[in-house]
Design an enzyme around this catalytic site. Structure first.
Site, PDB file in Angstrom:
ATOM      1  N   GLU A 186       0.164  -7.189  -5.963  1.00  0.00           N
ATOM      2  CA  GLU A 186       0.941  -7.711  -4.821  1.00  0.00           C
ATOM      3  C   GLU A 186       0.464  -9.061  -4.284  1.00  0.00           C
ATOM      4  OE1 GLU A 186       0.985  -4.581  -1.882  1.00  0.00           O
ATOM      5  OE2 GLU A 186       2.007  -3.181  -3.213  1.00  0.00           O
ATOM      6  N   GLU A 201       5.107   2.649 -10.180  1.00  0.00           N
ATOM      7  CA  GLU A 201       5.009   3.461  -8.952  1.00  0.00           C
ATOM      8  C   GLU A 201       6.374   3.965  -8.513  1.00  0.00           C
ATOM      9  OE1 GLU A 201       2.849   1.421  -5.850  1.00  0.00           O
ATOM     10  OE2 GLU A 201       1.466   0.514  -7.271  1.00  0.00           O
TER      11      GLU A 201
HETATM   12  C1  XIL Z   1      -0.273   3.987  -1.253  1.00  0.00           C
HETATM   13  C2  XIL Z   1      -0.756   5.438  -1.331  1.00  0.00           C
HETATM   14  O1  XIL Z   1       0.241   6.213  -1.965  1.00  0.00           O
HETATM   15  C3  XIL Z   1      -1.032   5.965   0.063  1.00  0.00           C
HETATM   16  O2  XIL Z   1      -1.637   7.252   0.000  1.00  0.00           O
HETATM   17  C4  XIL Z   1      -1.967   5.006   0.828  1.00  0.00           C
HETATM   18  O3  XIL Z   1      -2.117   5.447   2.147  1.00  0.00           O
HETATM   19  C5  XIL Z   1      -1.411   3.591   0.804  1.00  0.00           C
HETATM   20  O4  XIL Z   1      -1.183   3.189  -0.540  1.00  0.00           O
HETATM   21  N1  XIL Z   1       1.871  -0.057  -3.487  1.00  0.00           N
HETATM   22  C6  XIL Z   1       0.712   0.235  -4.176  1.00  0.00           C
HETATM   23  C7  XIL Z   1       0.069   1.556  -3.985  1.00  0.00           C
HETATM   24  O5  XIL Z   1       0.286  -0.559  -5.031  1.00  0.00           O
HETATM   25  O6  XIL Z   1      -1.331   1.480  -4.128  1.00  0.00           O
HETATM   26  C8  XIL Z   1       0.418   2.158  -2.630  1.00  0.00           C
HETATM   27  O7  XIL Z   1      -0.139   3.465  -2.553  1.00  0.00           O
HETATM   28  C9  XIL Z   1       1.915   2.175  -2.450  1.00  0.00           C
HETATM   29  C10 XIL Z   1       2.470   0.770  -2.471  1.00  0.00           C
END
Ligand code: XIL
Length: 320
Positions: free
Chosen positions: A124, A231
């Site tokens: 990101e 994701e």
């Molecule tokens: C999220 C997790 O799922 C949560 O448990 C945590 O509180 C915050 O992070 N983008 C990403 C992931 O790259 O690492 C994130 O994961 C969701 C958004």
């Protein structure tokens, strides 16, 4: 028919797991998935909240589970503006922070070199909109925009045979999509060792549509790198919608099934470039979207329901 069997000639099917879900969801994980990502356990702040004090206990539990069940893992993530402990950016100049970055990649990368087939080296780093392409963060403020190149070069030196990914969200939206493409293309041209682009794909039941997903994959595929969906989940709500419901209606579940079906249809078209499609969770009883972007609001974004039963969305992506 399980997900990983159905998709064996297409791409790996992954899921994000955590220290509890490897127990509570073990059956589904073992049956359906052939790639695992730690939801939080391999992030900088989870591994090393205090300087010089790494704690691998939680990550190790997941890596042991993956090894016991012979499931390869993807690493997430070495460099991010979130979930990075404060000490990393304190009392440090450019050279010092580069050293901290390299040391971190070395300690964590080497520890899991055998089990992790790829790593999100940078997560990101590109802005969603506006004039800036690069997100402003302590990484850019202290090192500069070239922190990304350094992260990949260090990772390559330490993990020469691991696939190295740049990972981001809102990857189907313009102009961010074009920005990601442009930055990664220029990295390649400069000889930065990058192997792939991770597309997070946090979608909702209304968008993006099939054509937008297809146009985005078409663009990213031109990079000549591997692609991974890293994701994926499909929220029941538009991003700025704060309503709450007690249960998703049949209509909402059908919209979700269609959205999953459409997305996977396009993913299959790009099977030559897509290496893995990872869901951000296993079943609706355990999802980060219960607390994001609205805290304590129930959501149902995954392929299995709260009782771990297949949802219509799962049946749809198995039906081809
Ligand atoms: C999220 C997790 O799922 C949560 O448990 C945590 O509180 C915050 O992070 N983008 C990403 C992931 O790259 O690492 C994130 O994961 C969701 C958004």
């Amino acid at each position: 028919m399980t997900l990983k069997e159905k998709y064996k000639d297409y791409f790996k099917i992954g899921t994000a797991v955590n220290v509890s879900s490897i127990d509570t969801h073990a059956k589904l994980i073992k049956e359906h998935f052939n790639s695992l990502t730690c939801e939080n356990e391999t992030k900088f702040s989870n591994l090393c909240e205090n300087k010089d004090n790494y704690n691998f206990m939680w990550a190790d539990k997941i890596v042991d589970f993956a090894r016991d069940n012979k499931i390869p893992m993807r690493g997430h993530t070495f460099t991010w503006h979130n979930q990075t402990p404060k000490w990393v950016f304190e009392n440090v100049d450019r050279e010092g922070l580069l050293k901290r970055l390299k040391d971190h990649i070395k300690v964590v990368g080497e520890r899991y070199e055998k089990e992790f087939y790829c790593w999100d080296v940078v997560n990101e780093a590109i802005e969603d909109k506006g004039d800036y392409i690069f997100r402003k963060s302590p990484w850019t403020e202290i090192i500069g925009e070239d922190f990304i190149d350094y992260a990949f070069r260090y990772a390559k030196e330490i993990l020469p045979t691991t696939d190295l990914y740049y990972n981001d969200y809102n990857e189907t939206q313009s102009p961010k999509r074009e920005h990601i493409y442009k930055i990664v293309k220029s990295m390649k041209e400069r000889g930065v060792p990058i192997d792939g682009v991770g597309l997070q794909c946090h979608f909702n039941i209304y968008s993006p549509d099939k054509d937008t997903i297809r146009r985005s994959l078409e663009l990213y595929a031109k990079l000549g790198l591997k692609l991974q969906v890293t994701e994926m989940d499909i929220s029941m709500f538009k991003h700025d919608d704060t309503t709450r419901i007690t249960k998703p209606s049949k209509e909402l579940l059908e919209l979700q099934a269609k959205a999953y079906g459409d997305a996977f249809e396009v993913f299959r078209e790009y099977k030559e470039v897509i290496d893995c499609v990872t869901l951000w969770g296993i079943a609706d009883d355990c999802t980060w979207l219960d607390n994001f972007p609205v805290e304590n609001r129930k959501n149902w974004p995954l392929l299995f329901d709260e009782e771990h039963k297949p949802k219509e969305a799962l049946l749809r992506i198995l039906d081809f």
